[in-house]
Design an enzyme around this catalytic site. Sequence first.
Site, short mmCIF file in Angstrom:
data_model
loop_
_atom_site.label_atom_id
_atom_site.label_comp_id
_atom_site.label_asym_id
_atom_site.label_seq_id
_atom_site.Cartn_x
_atom_site.Cartn_y
_atom_site.Cartn_z
CD GLU A 243 -2.92 -0.95 0.38
OE1 GLU A 243 -3.17 -0.01 -0.08
OE2 GLU A 243 -3.73 -1.88 -0.02
CB CYS A 277 -1.98 7.16 1.18
SG CYS A 277 -3.38 6.49 1.99
P1 NDP Z 1 8.08 5.03 4.59
O1 NDP Z 1 8.16 4.23 3.51
O2 NDP Z 1 9.39 5.67 5.24
O3 NDP Z 1 8.02 3.93 5.95
C1 NDP Z 1 7.17 2.97 6.10
C2 NDP Z 1 7.63 1.63 6.88
O4 NDP Z 1 8.76 1.13 6.48
C3 NDP Z 1 7.96 2.30 8.43
O5 NDP Z 1 7.79 1.43 9.46
C4 NDP Z 1 9.51 2.22 8.15
O6 NDP Z 1 10.45 2.10 9.36
C5 NDP Z 1 9.85 1.13 7.29
N1 NDP Z 1 11.00 0.68 6.48
C6 NDP Z 1 12.02 1.70 6.36
N2 NDP Z 1 12.94 1.03 5.50
C7 NDP Z 1 12.46 -0.09 5.34
C8 NDP Z 1 13.16 -1.31 4.88
N3 NDP Z 1 14.44 -1.35 4.05
N4 NDP Z 1 12.53 -2.53 4.75
C9 NDP Z 1 11.40 -2.71 5.54
N5 NDP Z 1 10.83 -1.66 6.11
C10 NDP Z 1 11.39 -0.38 6.18
O7 NDP Z 1 6.98 5.49 4.73
P2 NDP Z 1 6.35 6.66 5.92
O8 NDP Z 1 6.08 6.10 7.40
O9 NDP Z 1 7.07 7.97 5.59
O10 NDP Z 1 4.64 6.95 5.33
C11 NDP Z 1 4.39 7.82 4.38
C12 NDP Z 1 4.04 6.96 3.10
O11 NDP Z 1 3.30 5.90 3.47
C13 NDP Z 1 3.54 8.06 2.14
O12 NDP Z 1 4.12 7.77 0.81
C14 NDP Z 1 2.10 7.55 1.96
O13 NDP Z 1 1.25 7.94 0.84
C15 NDP Z 1 2.25 6.02 2.32
N6 NDP Z 1 0.96 5.53 2.69
C16 NDP Z 1 0.17 4.72 1.79
C17 NDP Z 1 -1.05 4.28 2.52
C18 NDP Z 1 -1.89 3.37 1.50
O14 NDP Z 1 -2.88 2.99 2.19
N7 NDP Z 1 -1.56 3.41 0.18
C19 NDP Z 1 -1.54 4.53 3.62
C20 NDP Z 1 -0.79 5.37 4.46
C21 NDP Z 1 0.57 5.89 3.84
P3 NDP Z 1 10.94 3.63 9.93
O15 NDP Z 1 9.95 4.47 9.94
O16 NDP Z 1 11.30 3.27 11.38
O17 NDP Z 1 12.06 4.06 8.98
#
Ligand code: NDP
Length: 507
Positions: A243, A277
């Site tokens: 997502e 999002c």
């Molecule tokens: P990120 O992609 O930065 O992070 C998402 C999660 O992935 C966090 O828990 C993060 O950890 C973790 N993560 C980071 N690097 C890795 C890796 N290499 N392997 C596995 N996990 C990893 O997103 P954001 O938290 O900044 O969220 C915002 C984004 O999410 C926006 O683009 C938004 O559009 C999207 N989003 C999409 C939705 C949907 O339903 N389609 C709903 C809500 C949000 P950590 O934070 O600790 O770095």
Amino acid sequence: MGAAATSITTPGASIKSINPATGELLGEVPDQSAEEIHTAVARARAAQVDWGKLPIEARCRRVLRYAEVLMERVDEVIDLLSREGGKTRQEALGMEVIVVADLVRYFAKHAPKMLEPEPIPLHLMKHRASYLHFVPRGVIGIIAPWNFPFSIPIGETMMSLIAGNGVVLKPSEVTPLIAHKARELYLAADLPPDLFQVITGRGAAGAALIDGGINYCVFTGSVATGKKVAAACGERLIPCTLELGGKAPAVVCADADLDRAAQAITWGGFANSGQVCASVERVYAVDKIHDELVARIVGHARELRQGNAASDDVDVGAMAWDQQVALVEKLVNSAVANGAKVEVGGKRGPGPGQFFQPTVLTNCTQDMDVMRKEIFGPVLPIMRVSDEDEAVRLANDSHLGLLAYVFTKDREHGKRVAERIEAGTVMVNDVLATYACPETPWGGVKQSGIGRTHSSHGLRDLCDTRHVNHDRISLPREVWWYPYKPGTFKALLRGAKLLFGKRPWQR
Ligand code: NDP
């Protein structure tokens, strides 16, 4: 409030949870090692064995208790959501708590039917029969973002449990405390302790979770991280749901109810400080109604009260992640440098805390970054277009396709326009709301993701779909088995020509 006491500080803790509206330190959690994360997966796997054997009705009954505990302790959840995520109390209730409570009730009632074995009528091999049955996958790894730290991961957790799985959740490092609070409620609901684990850490912890023996990954986050997650899952051949980001367009037709459209777009652009999002991220207003629409949106935006969401008199709260404020500022400055006009807002809010003013931009053009990149902040860029066809063409001119919106008084016309837009969901005359409809699928096309959460599709994805094929009548042998004989071949050929060739009377 009850949650004021929440401070999870463990020895060696290194991840700080900060109130984005005040800078106050709320608590600290550990940056867990890969070994600890793999142990959590192993514990969830061991607990899943018995849980997966329970009849689904029993699992539903047990999970239903979670919604009750949530409502018993709703004040502490709202308080923490507001303090750790910066969101208003109304958003914490409406966009997080109610979404989970309703999802639990909905799936507790309907999941048994959705996961009943499904017969497949065979059109040719009538002497045999097929059916699908849905088996828990094992352990689901859930990796979550910070913008909806409760409704996204806990909704997915509850669906996974109902489907018979164990869960290991890795919340964002920006909002870890709410995940711990969610597990506290889980334990209070008397659900099996090891079945649902929360692990904390940074990106590396998410990577370690994928490497830890999970059977399926539900990832919600950015496109950039989603690609890394997809690659890591591909390497291990673990299926996943992704997502990812959105860039939702709002197409406002000449016959739109401008009152409704302006209110919807204002809320859709600024709710949760634009960190959704599905936020309205670009508006295409046809020439005829452009000026009137802008005037109304600007009027609404000017009335919004921004500040610390601890107060009930706030419409727009703080932004959860400090670095996102800088990204939003960069996009707005670049748009202005390229000819966009700031109608309202346009700057960071006064400190302390992480705020960006609710901002309306006009004179926007499709080539601006603010129209092409995900903003994830309280900014509404508006572009004048000559007609609906141009609006639809520009709406589709994006690498993202999560949500989209159409405004028109003509419902049938609205549906036709909606069907032309490349998005996972298109709403006519409304915004955002379908995330709160657990019966509808949520997910994107193009780079907005792969797979769906919510709905029967999302529930079945949390299961292995297995196929059983069995005989309906007893025959000594099948005609296509050994030995191959010329007579059999001729009979089969005659049958094939009859079935698949032109009918004799058509020749
Ligand atoms: P990120 O992609 O930065 O992070 C998402 C999660 O992935 C966090 O828990 C993060 O950890 C973790 N993560 C980071 N690097 C890795 C890796 N290499 N392997 C596995 N996990 C990893 O997103 P954001 O938290 O900044 O969220 C915002 C984004 O999410 C926006 O683009 C938004 O559009 C999207 N989003 C999409 C939705 C949907 O339903 N389609 C709903 C809500 C949000 P950590 O934070 O600790 O770095």
